[in-house]
Write a protein that holds these residues in place. Structure first.
Motif, PDB file in Angstrom:
ATOM      1  N   THR A  31       0.830  -1.213   0.000  1.00 52.63           N
ATOM      2  CA  THR A  31       0.000   0.000   0.000  1.00 52.63           C
ATOM      3  C   THR A  31       0.862   1.259   0.000  1.00 52.63           C
ATOM      4  OG1 THR A  31      -0.136  -0.177   2.418  1.00 52.63           O
ATOM      5  CG2 THR A  31      -1.954  -1.117   1.135  1.00 52.63           C
ATOM      6  N   ASP A  32       1.965   1.235   0.772  1.00 49.46           N
ATOM      7  CA  ASP A  32       2.870   2.391   0.799  1.00 49.46           C
ATOM      8  C   ASP A  32       3.597   2.532  -0.534  1.00 49.46           C
ATOM      9  OD1 ASP A  32       2.211   2.999   3.423  1.00 49.46           O
ATOM     10  OD2 ASP A  32       3.807   1.740   4.250  1.00 49.46           O
ATOM     11  N   TRP A  35       1.110   4.031  -2.923  1.00 50.97           N
ATOM     12  CA  TRP A  35       0.933   5.444  -2.573  1.00 50.97           C
ATOM     13  C   TRP A  35       2.095   6.268  -3.135  1.00 50.97           C
ATOM     14  CZ3 TRP A  35       3.613   9.201  -0.007  1.00 50.97           C
ATOM     15  CH2 TRP A  35       2.905  10.313   0.458  1.00 50.97           C
ATOM     16  N   THR A  36       3.293   5.746  -3.006  1.00 53.66           N
ATOM     17  CA  THR A  36       4.480   6.455  -3.492  1.00 53.66           C
ATOM     18  C   THR A  36       4.468   6.573  -5.008  1.00 53.66           C
ATOM     19  OG1 THR A  36       5.770   5.579  -1.634  1.00 53.66           O
ATOM     20  CG2 THR A  36       7.003   6.464  -3.498  1.00 53.66           C
ATOM     21  N   GLU A  38       2.068   6.523  -7.102  1.00 55.13           N
ATOM     22  CA  GLU A  38       1.009   7.419  -7.602  1.00 55.13           C
ATOM     23  C   GLU A  38       1.417   8.886  -7.502  1.00 55.13           C
ATOM     24  OE1 GLU A  38      -2.914   4.689  -6.550  1.00 55.13           O
ATOM     25  OE2 GLU A  38      -2.252   6.247  -5.156  1.00 55.13           O
ATOM     26  N   ARG A  39       2.388   9.190  -6.680  1.00 56.84           N
ATOM     27  CA  ARG A  39       2.798  10.581  -6.474  1.00 56.84           C
ATOM     28  C   ARG A  39       4.091  10.941  -7.197  1.00 56.84           C
ATOM     29  NH1 ARG A  39      -0.595   8.927  -3.100  1.00 56.84           N
ATOM     30  NH2 ARG A  39      -1.988  10.338  -1.934  1.00 56.84           N
ATOM     31  N   ASP A 121       5.452  15.180   0.050  1.00 56.74           N
ATOM     32  CA  ASP A 121       5.133  13.753   0.014  1.00 56.74           C
ATOM     33  C   ASP A 121       6.281  12.916   0.584  1.00 56.74           C
ATOM     34  OD1 ASP A 121       2.627  14.154  -1.124  1.00 56.74           O
ATOM     35  OD2 ASP A 121       3.440  14.138  -3.169  1.00 56.74           O
ATOM     36  N   THR A 124       5.778  12.949   4.244  1.00 56.03           N
ATOM     37  CA  THR A 124       4.625  12.104   4.582  1.00 56.03           C
ATOM     38  C   THR A 124       5.012  10.633   4.529  1.00 56.03           C
ATOM     39  OG1 THR A 124       3.095  13.755   3.691  1.00 56.03           O
ATOM     40  CG2 THR A 124       2.260  11.502   3.951  1.00 56.03           C
ATOM     41  N   LEU A 125       5.773  10.266   3.512  1.00 60.30           N
ATOM     42  CA  LEU A 125       6.187   8.878   3.360  1.00 60.30           C
ATOM     43  C   LEU A 125       7.098   8.450   4.507  1.00 60.30           C
ATOM     44  CD1 LEU A 125       6.096   6.335   1.638  1.00 60.30           C
ATOM     45  CD2 LEU A 125       8.014   7.236   0.293  1.00 60.30           C
ATOM     46  N   ARG A 128       4.758   7.359   7.022  1.00 59.43           N
ATOM     47  CA  ARG A 128       3.938   6.199   6.647  1.00 59.43           C
ATOM     48  C   ARG A 128       4.713   4.891   6.708  1.00 59.43           C
ATOM     49  NH1 ARG A 128      -0.824   6.547   2.958  1.00 59.43           N
ATOM     50  NH2 ARG A 128      -0.170   4.419   2.467  1.00 59.43           N
TER      51      ARG A 128
END
Length: 630
Positions: A31-32, A35-36, A38-39, A121, A124-125, A128
């Motif tokens: 999931t992480d 998420w990464t 996609e950014r 981001d 944020t990562l 996460r």
């Protein structure tokens, strides 16, 4: 100018596949990782385009090199490139973590594509993903842990006893074979067996080809019970035309020959000439050994001739610990500790056998042994220090030292080619003479003096009157601290050995000959760390002799950033680990262990860590250069 491409769905899938193959993304939760991805965006930079300027502003992105080459240059160094980044490497981590401007300007050395993650981001990562945060804050240590896991997997099968039978039979050779000519009298042959403490003697023709063998069991039946005079030629009682085996055959082959021929000793040959003898005992002692078991066996050994087998057992234990994924710091410490005990036992036994003068003396370990950083390939570097002695007493100490040196050589520690050994009169001195020798080197500060300092200033007491070593260390630290010019010359000499990072290629390697495309992990890799740590220790008055202890003690004395110091330590240990693995592989194949590697033969992960380790060496040298204003 960079052109940016958003990630379409097909590109997103390709990006995920790419990220999963490299650190730290390979260890992140799915999931992480999604998420990464996609950014991320992809940015293209033509050759010589700037990716990040040293303009005083915090960086806006984390960059991940997708394809191409990025180089870092100091803004005030007139275009001198300091580092090189290739596929999978990230930057500028330090600036992003600290929220500061970058120290270097980053430029595309070729047409380059990079993934970019916005700074917000990135932070944020960090919150996460534990795997991502761990990697970014302890980058080289995290990479090293991945490499250790790979090593553990790679060598796992080597620990199985079944696979041990596939190793070359020459690897079982413990000592030179006992061999005589056919006309040798039995008395002489049996004396040779007794002196070597072996169970057989091979009979060679004048060309070194085995023509017979006689074992101790044969002696009982053919000589003792038969009443054969000991003046009889051995050819009369030997087993003629013995079974032999090429040294490159496997242990399993040796067992098969022994079983088929009904023999317990097997001569090994190379091109028909005798190179060794193995026995069933040699084969069936291939078992895992514990540190406690080896230590106990060394302590119980009452004959120096029994110690070479224990020296081999130390090497076997080191191989097993390496295969189990033990890190280089602990492995070299264990190896050095066991070698210390072996050396101490050799000295103890020689002390008991000799009539030494009543003079306080101490056996000193020098070089890598003095630093407790021995690997699987090491020769002797040692010296002797005593309080004061007459010429006769000194001669007795020298004779004793020579016996110890030769006993250690029999245990697999070759005599030093440069004769840096206690048996050399130059290195068997009183405390006052050692002070005078060191003072002379410090005063001269020329090339030979600096070279001697790199070996002798790493001394450590190993046996005897330890206070002599402590007095010499205290005197040396005080004297060196007062002679800053000498320390500056040492620093200048150390800075001449730059880690072999290239700009056109990842590494600078030898250009031609047998060493083409290789680099020396000892000279090019370990030595920069060792040299700086030694200078720091002298400058800060630190008594420690090991490289890591020196770095950490100096860091506390000078309030250096702990994270930075631990990155140097991790880099040093990774290069040590590569040396151990290189030497282990060589010994497994029956080759002489060495320190040279072809970096192109390393896997992608280890090449990446080696590059980072060399960068850390350059950073450490830069810190030293600032202290001495280079």
């Amino acid at each position: 100018m960079a052109s940016t491409i958003p990630l379409a769905s097909s590109l997103l899938r390709a990006t995920l596949d790419t990220l999963r193959r490299q650190a730290p993304f390979a260890d992140m939760d799915e999931t992480d990782l999604m998420w990464t991805a996609e950014r991320l965006s992809v940015a293209y930079f033509p050759q010589e385009a700037a990716l990040v300027e040293a303009d005083g502003q915090p960086p806006a992105y984390l960059f991940i090199v997708k394809q191409g080459v990025v180089e870092g240059e100091a803004p005030d160094a007139q275009g001198v490139r300091l580092l090189q980044l290739t596929d999978g490497e990230m930057f500028p981590l330090g600036a992003l973590l600290a929220g500061r401007a970058v120290a270097n300007r980053y430029v595309a050395a070729a047409d380059t594509f990079c993934y970019r993650l916005p700074a917000a981001d990135f932070h944020t990562l960090l919150g996460r993903s534990r795997a991502f945060s761990d990697f970014c804050t302890r980058r080289i240590a995290s990479l090293l842990e991945q490499s250790l896991r790979a090593v553990q997997s790679e060598y796992a099968l080597a620990l199985d006893d079944e696979n041990r039978f596939s190793r070359p039979v020459r690897s079982l050779i413990r000592q030179a074979p006992v061999a005589v000519l056919p006309e040798t009298p039995l008395a002489e042959a049996l004396a040779a067996i007794d002196a070597a403490r072996v169970g057989s003697v091979v009979v060679n023709d004048p060309h070194g080809h085995p023509v017979g063998i006689l074992t101790l069991k044969d002696v009982l039946r053919r000589v003792t019970l038969a009443g054969i005079p000991l003046t009889t030629a051995i050819s009369s009682v030997m087993t003629p035309n013995p079974a032999t085996l090429e040294g490159g055959a496997t242990v399993a082959d040796a067992l098969l020959v022994m079983a088929r021929q009904g023999v317990h000793h097997l001569p090994l040959v190379e091109d028909g000439r005798l190179v060794g003898v193995i026995s069933e005992k040699d084969v069936f002692t291939l078992r895992r050994l514990s540190m406690e078991g080896i230590t106990g066996a060394i302590a119980r050994a009452d004959d120096p001739a029994a110690l070479p087998m224990l020296a081999h057992a130390i090497g076997e234990l080191a191989h097993n610990l390496l295969a189990q994924g033990m890190n280089a710091e602990n492995l070299t410490a264990i190896l050095s500790s066991l070698n210390d005990k072996l050396t101490q036992r050799v000295i103890e036994l020689e002390v008991c056998a000799a009539h030494l003068p009543d003079v306080p003396w101490c056996w000193l370990a020098l070089g890598s042994e003095g630093r407790m950083e021995q690997t699987l390939a090491t020769d002797q570097d040692n010296a002797l220090i005593y309080r004061a002695a007459t010429a006769e007493e000194r001669a007795a100490l020298l004779a004793f030292a020579e016996r110890v040196n030769h006993r250690l050589a029999a245990c697999g520690f070759p005599l030093c080619k440069g004769e840096i050994m206690a048996s050399n009169p130059k290195w068997c001195q009183s405390l006052d003479e050692w002070r005078a020798t060191f003072a002379n080197w410090i005063h001269r500060a020329d090339a030979p003096a600096l070279l001697h300092a790199t070996v002798f200033f790493d001394f450590r007491p190993l046996y005897g009157a330890q206070e002599l070593s402590e007095e010499l260390r205290d005197w040396l630290n005080a004297t060196a601290w007062e002679n800053r010019l000498f320390l500056k010359r040492m620093a200048e000499n150390a800075l001449a050995n730059r880690p072999p990072l290239g700009l056109v290629r990842d590494f600078v390697t030898a250009a031609g000959g047998a060493q083409a495309h290789t680099l020396d992990l000892k000279i090019n890799g370990v030595t920069p760390f060792v040299d700086v740590a030694r200078i720091f220790a002298l400058y800060a008055g630190v008594n420690a002799s090991s490289t890591v202890a020196r770095l950490r003690a100096t860091a506390r004395a000078w309030n250096l950033a702990p994270d930075e110091v631990e990155a140097w330590v991790a880099a040093f240990h990774f290069i040590q680990l590569l040396r151990l693995r290189r030497q282990h592989t060589a010994q497994t194949h029956g080759d002489a262990p060495g320190n040279r590697i072809d970096p192109e033969q390393l896997n992608a992960l280890d090449r990446r860590i080696l590059k980072e380790a060399f960068r850390q060496a350059r950073k450490l040298q830069a810190v030293m250069a600032r202290y001495f204003e280079y």
